[in-house]
Scaffold this motif. Structure first.
Motif, PDB file in Angstrom:
ATOM      1  N   ARG A 150       0.828  -1.213   0.000  1.00 24.90           N
ATOM      2  CA  ARG A 150       0.000   0.000   0.000  1.00 24.90           C
ATOM      3  C   ARG A 150       0.853   1.250   0.000  1.00 24.90           C
ATOM      4  O   ARG A 150       0.558   2.215  -0.710  1.00 24.90           O
ATOM      5  CB  ARG A 150      -0.938  -0.008   1.207  1.00 24.90           C
ATOM      6  N   LEU A 173       0.818   3.994  -2.898  1.00 19.14           N
ATOM      7  CA  LEU A 173       0.491   5.386  -2.577  1.00 19.14           C
ATOM      8  C   LEU A 173       1.651   6.311  -2.956  1.00 19.14           C
ATOM      9  O   LEU A 173       1.425   7.441  -3.374  1.00 19.14           O
ATOM     10  CB  LEU A 173       0.162   5.538  -1.092  1.00 19.14           C
ATOM     11  N   SER A 218       1.792   9.674  -5.424  1.00 22.68           N
ATOM     12  CA  SER A 218       2.172  10.927  -4.764  1.00 22.68           C
ATOM     13  C   SER A 218       3.400  11.575  -5.370  1.00 22.68           C
ATOM     14  O   SER A 218       3.803  12.645  -4.940  1.00 22.68           O
ATOM     15  CB  SER A 218       2.470  10.675  -3.282  1.00 22.68           C
ATOM     16  N   PRO A 274       5.887  13.448  -7.973  1.00 22.01           N
ATOM     17  CA  PRO A 274       5.816  14.329  -9.147  1.00 22.01           C
ATOM     18  C   PRO A 274       6.500  13.669 -10.346  1.00 22.01           C
ATOM     19  O   PRO A 274       7.611  13.172 -10.208  1.00 22.01           O
ATOM     20  CB  PRO A 274       6.592  15.573  -8.716  1.00 22.01           C
ATOM     21  N   TRP A 321       9.929  14.970 -11.417  1.00 23.10           N
ATOM     22  CA  TRP A 321      10.950  14.661 -10.414  1.00 23.10           C
ATOM     23  C   TRP A 321      11.403  13.212 -10.546  1.00 23.10           C
ATOM     24  O   TRP A 321      12.597  12.919 -10.539  1.00 23.10           O
ATOM     25  CB  TRP A 321      10.368  14.922  -9.014  1.00 23.10           C
ATOM     26  N   ARG A 351      -4.489  -0.725  -6.205  1.00 23.49           N
ATOM     27  CA  ARG A 351      -5.568  -0.426  -5.267  1.00 23.49           C
ATOM     28  C   ARG A 351      -6.891  -1.021  -5.733  1.00 23.49           C
ATOM     29  O   ARG A 351      -7.637  -1.608  -4.953  1.00 23.49           O
ATOM     30  CB  ARG A 351      -5.724   1.077  -5.096  1.00 23.49           C
ATOM     31  N   LEU A 402      -0.594   3.530   9.400  1.00 20.67           N
ATOM     32  CA  LEU A 402      -0.375   4.287   8.171  1.00 20.67           C
ATOM     33  C   LEU A 402      -1.099   5.627   8.237  1.00 20.67           C
ATOM     34  O   LEU A 402      -0.563   6.655   7.842  1.00 20.67           O
ATOM     35  CB  LEU A 402      -0.866   3.488   6.964  1.00 20.67           C
ATOM     36  N   MET A 424      -7.723  12.850  -0.856  1.00 23.59           N
ATOM     37  CA  MET A 424      -6.676  12.355  -1.742  1.00 23.59           C
ATOM     38  C   MET A 424      -6.390  13.348  -2.861  1.00 23.59           C
ATOM     39  O   MET A 424      -5.271  13.444  -3.341  1.00 23.59           O
ATOM     40  CB  MET A 424      -7.058  10.994  -2.308  1.00 23.59           C
ATOM     41  N   ILE A 471      11.126  16.184  -2.951  1.00 21.67           N
ATOM     42  CA  ILE A 471      10.848  15.382  -1.758  1.00 21.67           C
ATOM     43  C   ILE A 471       9.698  15.991  -0.961  1.00 21.67           C
ATOM     44  O   ILE A 471       8.826  15.276  -0.448  1.00 21.67           O
ATOM     45  CB  ILE A 471      12.127  15.313  -0.877  1.00 21.67           C
ATOM     46  N   ILE A 500       7.182  17.772  -2.118  1.00 27.06           N
ATOM     47  CA  ILE A 500       5.939  17.467  -2.825  1.00 27.06           C
ATOM     48  C   ILE A 500       5.533  16.028  -2.534  1.00 27.06           C
ATOM     49  O   ILE A 500       4.387  15.735  -2.182  1.00 27.06           O
ATOM     50  CB  ILE A 500       6.100  17.656  -4.348  1.00 27.06           C
ATOM     51  N   LEU A 501       6.509  15.129  -2.654  1.00 31.00           N
ATOM     52  CA  LEU A 501       6.231  13.709  -2.444  1.00 31.00           C
ATOM     53  C   LEU A 501       5.630  13.469  -1.062  1.00 31.00           C
ATOM     54  O   LEU A 501       4.590  12.817  -0.924  1.00 31.00           O
ATOM     55  CB  LEU A 501       7.524  12.905  -2.632  1.00 31.00           C
ATOM     56  N   CYS A 509       2.053  15.019  -0.550  1.00 29.22           N
ATOM     57  CA  CYS A 509       1.020  14.235  -1.236  1.00 29.22           C
ATOM     58  C   CYS A 509       0.821  12.893  -0.556  1.00 29.22           C
ATOM     59  O   CYS A 509      -0.311  12.437  -0.368  1.00 29.22           O
ATOM     60  CB  CYS A 509       1.392  13.996  -2.684  1.00 29.22           C
ATOM     61  N   LEU A 510       1.941  12.279  -0.158  1.00 36.68           N
ATOM     62  CA  LEU A 510       1.843  10.982   0.510  1.00 36.68           C
ATOM     63  C   LEU A 510       1.035  11.119   1.793  1.00 36.68           C
ATOM     64  O   LEU A 510       0.195  10.270   2.105  1.00 36.68           O
ATOM     65  CB  LEU A 510       3.251  10.452   0.803  1.00 36.68           C
ATOM     66  N   ASN A 548      -2.585  11.321   0.921  1.00 32.73           N
ATOM     67  CA  ASN A 548      -3.052  10.043   0.388  1.00 32.73           C
ATOM     68  C   ASN A 548      -3.183   8.984   1.476  1.00 32.73           C
ATOM     69  O   ASN A 548      -4.119   8.181   1.451  1.00 32.73           O
ATOM     70  CB  ASN A 548      -2.120   9.552  -0.713  1.00 32.73           C
ATOM     71  N   LEU A 549      -2.243   8.970   2.426  1.00 30.25           N
ATOM     72  CA  LEU A 549      -2.336   7.998   3.521  1.00 30.25           C
ATOM     73  C   LEU A 549      -3.588   8.251   4.352  1.00 30.25           C
ATOM     74  O   LEU A 549      -4.319   7.326   4.703  1.00 30.25           O
ATOM     75  CB  LEU A 549      -1.093   8.074   4.410  1.00 30.25           C
ATOM     76  N   ASP A 551      -6.645   7.241   2.289  1.00 33.80           N
ATOM     77  CA  ASP A 551      -6.743   5.793   2.174  1.00 33.80           C
ATOM     78  C   ASP A 551      -7.315   5.193   3.456  1.00 33.80           C
ATOM     79  O   ASP A 551      -8.165   4.301   3.415  1.00 33.80           O
ATOM     80  CB  ASP A 551      -5.348   5.241   1.889  1.00 33.80           C
TER      81      ASP A 551
END
Lengths: 343, 289
Positions: free
Chosen positions: A134, A138, A142, A144, A147, A228, B25, B214, B263, B265-266, B269-270, B273-274, B277
């Motif tokens: 998961r 995810l 997430s 970019p 990147w 998913r 999570l 999300m 990083i 941004i990642l 977003c993560l 999203n977590l 979810d």
């Protein structure tokens, strides 16, 4: 309503949507971007401009211009692409197969990795494996795009090259020098396919190497979505009565899962993968431009940065067309796969 | 009666929170989101906001060191400071785009789904046009007409984003409008707008929570992508995507310029999203176990 009646209704509506799209593109190409841009340069004499306007029909009222625009669209007279230095339709003809090739490559990776991961995740629900998968999926949704693409380029192409190790090619579709030595005749435009049927394995393997990084980039973004959906639909199916029945008959667990559960669990995955493939075809814009992959997306980025209206509008029409068509196909296939769906 | 309902609601909430807390999570996602909200709210006090507009060429393109843990960019600006300042802009984009899009989506989708018939048909075909139209081209058109700026980037994203919500909200309204409570309200001759907003909307919006959470990440990603191809704000308005796109030019010379904004941004977003979810697992009782 029967399926074919539904399909006819949908195709009828599709025409309306596409007409709407052309109204928008017409508006954008006439009012936002200057259609003269492709035909007028700094060396054009000012007194020649009215003649060009007349030839393009720009001196007529808007509704007549729109009819001319539609006529040109249907007869594939899509104007001159300033960035490609050729008619737009020719540029698309050369570049679309590259995009298709990239889409197919990443689609194969997405399905081969995404579906098994989803099934494992569902079978090991709430275990450490499930959580790891998961987080992996995810992360994929997430990250970019640019990147990821540049990081892959840096770590698999630049760093090994600096260290003197074998590295993956980071731009283009094929090595230009190699291609000059072993040229391939264009048949379908799919370079790997063309070179394979001509027995040119050197170019085929080189083209395959060039596909790896961009295809991995595109695939990683979508694996998450497939995983998913595969996971949740598998979980849903495993809770159905017919699975309990199959188990109660004492069928081996492998057979229950792979023969009975998997078939139904894959219906939503099919839908999603159709939509994903459509998305891939409609342009991996950022990925293509980073990897200098000569597809439709790269052309669009060039066109956007130099306000090349004909190319942008051609891309728009094509992308919208692919989108509605794929949506229609997915809905029809969905109805075929799941006989319970009625319209 | 009311107090009993409130009590039931509180019990539900408590149960949901217990479930969420048990999910590691979700907790880690929540911590990430809180961290970025903290940066967005207090970023201007942690670092000097004038750094964004400063230029210090002798210190340009310096690799990470004790003084500049993430290195410096091509204008000699400290990247730690820049990514901290950018948090405010990126979260503002995400929040305003989501709120505005769901607002438009609710308006369009509710009218379409509640009234049905020819109104529905016309509205949905217009929505389809926007769904089919490539978002990138819309964003580009807006950037060309209105110029490249922070507000225009948001406007472009809203124009791209609302159509998906309109379609989902319409589906929700269609399934809700046949339920007995709507028929009861109609018999009591409650005005349509009141049925839509007071009775149906609270039920229809509930399943949207997951999508909205999300999509916070999705908006940040799309904004970054648009900035990357040059449709974003100017380099003096720090935004993670535009910071990273500056770094793409110096990829082989100074990879840290692109690495750290990416990083951020990642992880932002993560985080969203977590949480989303986990929310899905809790809100959908079929997935609880």
């Amino acid at each position: 309503m029967k399926l074919y009646e539904y399909s006819i209704r949908r195709i009828f509506l599709l025409i309306f949507v596409l007409l709407g799209v052309t109204i928008l593109t017409f508006y954008l190409s006439r009012i936002v971007l200057n259609p003269l841009g492709a035909y007028v340069t700094e060396r054009t004499r000012p007194e020649a401009i009215p003649a060009i306007e007349k030839r393009l029909g720009l001196d007529k009222p808007f509704y007549i211009q729109y009819i001319i625009y539609l006529q040109d669209l249907v007869t594939f007279n899509w104007g001159w692409s300033r960035v490609a230095h050729m008619p737009v339709i020719e540029a698309l003809f050369y570049r679309f197969p590259a995009t298709v090739e990239l889409a197919i490559a990443s689609f194969i990776i997405i399905i081969l990795v995404g579906v098994p991961l989803g099934i494992i995740s569902a079978l090991k629900n709430n275990s450490v494996v499930d959580h790891a998968i998961r987080i992996f999926s995810l992360t994929g949704i997430s990250i970019p795009v640019f990147w990821l693409a540049l990081t892959l380029q840096y770590s698999f192409s630049y760093l090994p090259k600096v260290a003197g190790l074998p590295s993956l090619p980071s731009n283009g579709r094929v090595d230009a020098l190699l291609y000059q030595q072993y040229p391939v005749n264009r048949i379908t435009g799919l370079m790997i396919f063309d070179s394979l049927i001509q027995g040119n394995f050197i170019i085929a393997s080189d083209a395959l190497l060039h596909l790896i990084l961009p295809a991995m980039t595109l695939a990683f973004l979508s694996i998450g979505a497939v995983t998913r959906v595969a996971r949740s639909s598998m979980l849903e199916v495993l809770r159905q009565d017919y699975i309990s029945t199959a188990r109660a008959y004492g069928l081996p667990e492998r057979m229950v899962i792979y023969k009975y559960a998997l078939k139904n669990a894959m219906i939503p995955v099919t839908t999603l993968s159709g939509l994903l493939f459509g998305g891939l075809l409609a342009g991996a814009i950022i990925t293509e431009s980073i990897f200098a992959f000569p597809g439709m997306g790269q052309l669009t980025v060039f066109a956007i940065s130099s306000n090349d209206s004909y190319t942008i509008m051609a891309f728009t029409v094509l992308a919208s067309f692919i989108y509605v068509l794929i949506n229609l196909l997915v809905d029809i296939v969905y109805a075929k796969l799941d006989p319970r769906i009625k319209y | 009666m009311k107090s009993r309902q409130t009590r039931m609601f509180l019990m539900d909430l408590k149960f949901a929170l217990t479930l969420l807390r048990k999910n590691k999570l979700v907790v880690s996602g929540f911590v990430m989101v809180l961290f970025f909200i903290f940066l967005a709210l207090f970023g201007d006090f942690i670092v000097d906001p004038n750094i964004a507009k400063s230029v210090d060429y002798p210190n340009a393109l310096k690799p990470p060191s004790w003084e500049h843990p993430f290195g410096t960019d091509d204008n000699g600006r400290d990247i730690v400071a820049m990514v901290v300042l950018a948090a405010k802009y990126d979260l503002a984009i995400a929040l305003s785009v989501i709120l505005a899009s769901i607002g438009v989506g609710i308006l369009v989708g509710s009218v379409s789904g509640y009234f049905g018939g020819i109104i529905d048909e016309v509205i949905m075909r217009i929505t389809d046009i926007f769904l089919a139209f490539p978002g990138l081209v819309l964003a580009m058109a807006i950037a060309t007409v209105l110029g490249r700026s922070f507000t225009n980037l948001m406007l472009a994203l809203i124009i791209v984003w609302w159509s998906g919500y309109a379609r989902i909200m319409r589906g929700q309204f269609i399934s809700e409008r046949e339920k007995p409570y709507v028929a009861a309200a109609k018999i009591l001759s409650v005005p349509s707008w009141r049925i839509i907003f007071r009775h149906i909307l609270p039920n229809a919006i509930y399943p949207m929570l997951v999508v909205l959470t999300m999509d916070m990440g999705g908006v940040i990603l799309t904004a970054a992508g648009l900035s990357f191809i040059g449709l974003g704000p100017s380099p003096f308005e720090p935004e993670w995507g535009s910071l990273a796109s500056r770094g793409a030019v110096y990829l082989f010379q100074a990879p840290w310029i692109i690495f750290f904004p990416g990083i951020m941004i990642l992880f932002a977003c993560l985080g969203f999203n977590l949480v989303g979810d986990g929310l899905r697992d809790v809100l959908d009782p079929r997935l609880r176990r």
